[in-house]
Motif scaffolding. Structure first.
Motif, short mmCIF file in Angstrom:
data_model
loop_
_atom_site.label_atom_id
_atom_site.label_comp_id
_atom_site.label_asym_id
_atom_site.label_seq_id
_atom_site.Cartn_x
_atom_site.Cartn_y
_atom_site.Cartn_z
N GLU A 143 5.37 115.56 40.62
CA GLU A 143 5.81 116.09 39.32
C GLU A 143 5.26 115.23 38.19
N ARG A 144 5.28 113.91 38.38
CA ARG A 144 4.78 113.01 37.35
C ARG A 144 3.27 113.17 37.18
N VAL A 145 2.53 113.22 38.29
CA VAL A 145 1.07 113.32 38.21
C VAL A 145 0.64 114.67 37.65
N GLU A 146 1.35 115.73 38.03
CA GLU A 146 1.03 117.05 37.47
C GLU A 146 1.22 117.06 35.96
N ALA A 147 2.29 116.42 35.48
CA ALA A 147 2.54 116.35 34.03
C ALA A 147 1.39 115.59 33.34
N LEU A 148 0.92 114.53 33.97
CA LEU A 148 -0.20 113.78 33.40
C LEU A 148 -1.45 114.65 33.31
N SER A 149 -1.69 115.45 34.35
CA SER A 149 -2.89 116.29 34.38
C SER A 149 -2.87 117.37 33.32
N LEU A 150 -1.69 117.68 32.81
CA LEU A 150 -1.54 118.72 31.79
C LEU A 150 -1.54 118.14 30.37
N GLY A 151 -1.79 116.85 30.26
CA GLY A 151 -1.81 116.22 28.96
C GLY A 151 -3.03 116.61 28.13
N GLY A 152 -3.03 116.19 26.89
CA GLY A 152 -4.16 116.47 26.01
C GLY A 152 -5.36 115.61 26.35
N ALA A 153 -6.50 115.95 25.78
CA ALA A 153 -7.74 115.23 26.09
C ALA A 153 -7.63 113.74 25.76
N ASP A 154 -7.06 113.41 24.61
CA ASP A 154 -6.95 111.99 24.23
C ASP A 154 -6.06 111.23 25.20
N ASP A 155 -4.96 111.85 25.62
CA ASP A 155 -4.05 111.19 26.57
C ASP A 155 -4.75 110.98 27.91
N LEU A 156 -5.50 111.96 28.35
CA LEU A 156 -6.20 111.86 29.63
C LEU A 156 -7.27 110.77 29.59
N LEU A 157 -7.99 110.69 28.50
CA LEU A 157 -9.04 109.68 28.39
C LEU A 157 -8.48 108.27 28.29
N ALA A 158 -7.24 108.16 27.81
CA ALA A 158 -6.60 106.84 27.69
C ALA A 158 -5.85 106.45 28.97
N LEU A 159 -5.76 107.36 29.91
CA LEU A 159 -4.97 107.13 31.12
C LEU A 159 -5.65 106.13 32.06
N ASP A 160 -4.86 105.24 32.61
CA ASP A 160 -5.34 104.30 33.61
C ASP A 160 -5.21 104.97 34.97
N VAL A 161 -6.26 105.69 35.35
CA VAL A 161 -6.21 106.47 36.60
C VAL A 161 -6.10 105.55 37.81
N ALA A 162 -6.77 104.42 37.77
CA ALA A 162 -6.72 103.49 38.89
C ALA A 162 -5.29 103.03 39.15
N ALA A 163 -4.54 102.79 38.08
CA ALA A 163 -3.16 102.36 38.22
C ALA A 163 -2.31 103.47 38.83
#
Length: 277
Positions: A143-163
């Motif tokens: 549920e948390r990861v799906e919510a992240l994937s639905l974020g805006g472009a700026d939020d996605l580009l700022a996301l620490d995917v490795a973490a």
């Protein structure tokens, strides 16, 4: 995995984690770079449209990729990230008409793809009867990861995917340990260099092969039932006659990069690649 033991309430439908090229703007054909090699017939820079990409965003040689020297394209799978970025993140805005020429879309694509890969693995955890005690945690993580994937472009580009991957990684390791606990002999080859290894007929039931380099390995007739294959590099590996039933975290791109045949036995939900004999 056998879907019969799936946990209840999987939030992300498997269809959402499958590529739907008809609803994508051909992002993988533009965003990704490739180098002329045995896998690609020519060089292409990131952000440069492939010469075979049509105005309709479709590949003009899709049914002949291997014959035309583009075997590498057949191994790539966006896991549904392409249509999500095209239709949700950028609300149907074609990269050809965007002010930045699509640079933001191309940068977001690999981020969403990685999140979708995590979602695919979490769905598998929830289908493991042996990991029932982790189903609730896997559902919450999904549920948390799906919510992240639905974020805006700026939020996605700022996301620490490795973490995020590391956070979910602990749960996947625990699920793997539970699923493999029933195998009497569990070899540990995590991260091992198995390039070109002669493992024909080897008993690798319940083995930990996470991150192992099995490029060109001879795994003909090997018993890989219940083996953890998360991130295992199977490029050029020979899986003819191998038994992969119940293998954990195995993906279609891994199979597409390997060689196999109709005698290769696969986990439920995975099909033999079309180029296998």
């Amino acid at each position: 995995m056998d879907p019969g033991g799936a946990g209840e309430g999987t939030d992300v439908e498997h269809t959402e984690l499958q590529a739907d090229c008809g609803n994508c703007f051909g992002l993988c054909c533009v965003a990704l770079a490739f180098t002329r090699s045995a896998d690609f017939a020519r060089d292409k820079a990131a952000g440069e449209p492939c010469g075979h990409l049509g105005a309709d965003h479709r590949c003009g040689i899709h049914d002949r990729l291997r014959d035309r020297g583009y075997a590498g394209c057949t191994v790539y799978d966006c896991l549904g990230a392409g249509q999500k970025v095209s239709r949700h993140t950028f609300a149907g805005q074609d990269w050809r008409g965007s002010a930045d020429g699509g640079r933001a879309m191309f940068a977001v694509l690999p981020v969403v793809r990685q999140l979708h890969e995590v979602l695919r693995h979490l769905a598998e955890v929830r289908a493991l009867p042996a990991a029932a005690e982790l189903h609730a945690a896997a559902a919450a993580a999904a549920e948390r990861v799906e919510a992240l994937s639905l974020g805006g472009a700026d939020d996605l580009l700022a996301l620490d995917v490795a973490a995020e991957r590391a956070r979910v990684g602990e749960l996947l390791r625990s699920a793997s340990a539970l699923a493999r606990a029933g195998f009497p002999r569990r070899r540990n080859h995590r991260g091992a260099d198995l390039m070109g290894s002669r493992l024909r007929g080897a008993d690798l039931r319940g083995a930990d092969l996470r991150g192992a380099l099995a490029i060109g390995a001879d795994l003909r007739a090997a018993d890989l039932r219940g083996a953890d294959l998360l991130g295992t590099d199977l490029r050029g590996a020979d899986l003819r006659g191998a038994d992969l039933r119940g293998a954990l975290f195995l993906t279609a791109p891994q199979l597409a990069a390997a060689a196999g045949d109709t005698a290769t036995r696969l986990p439920a939900g995975l099909a033999h690649p079309s180029h296998w004999s």
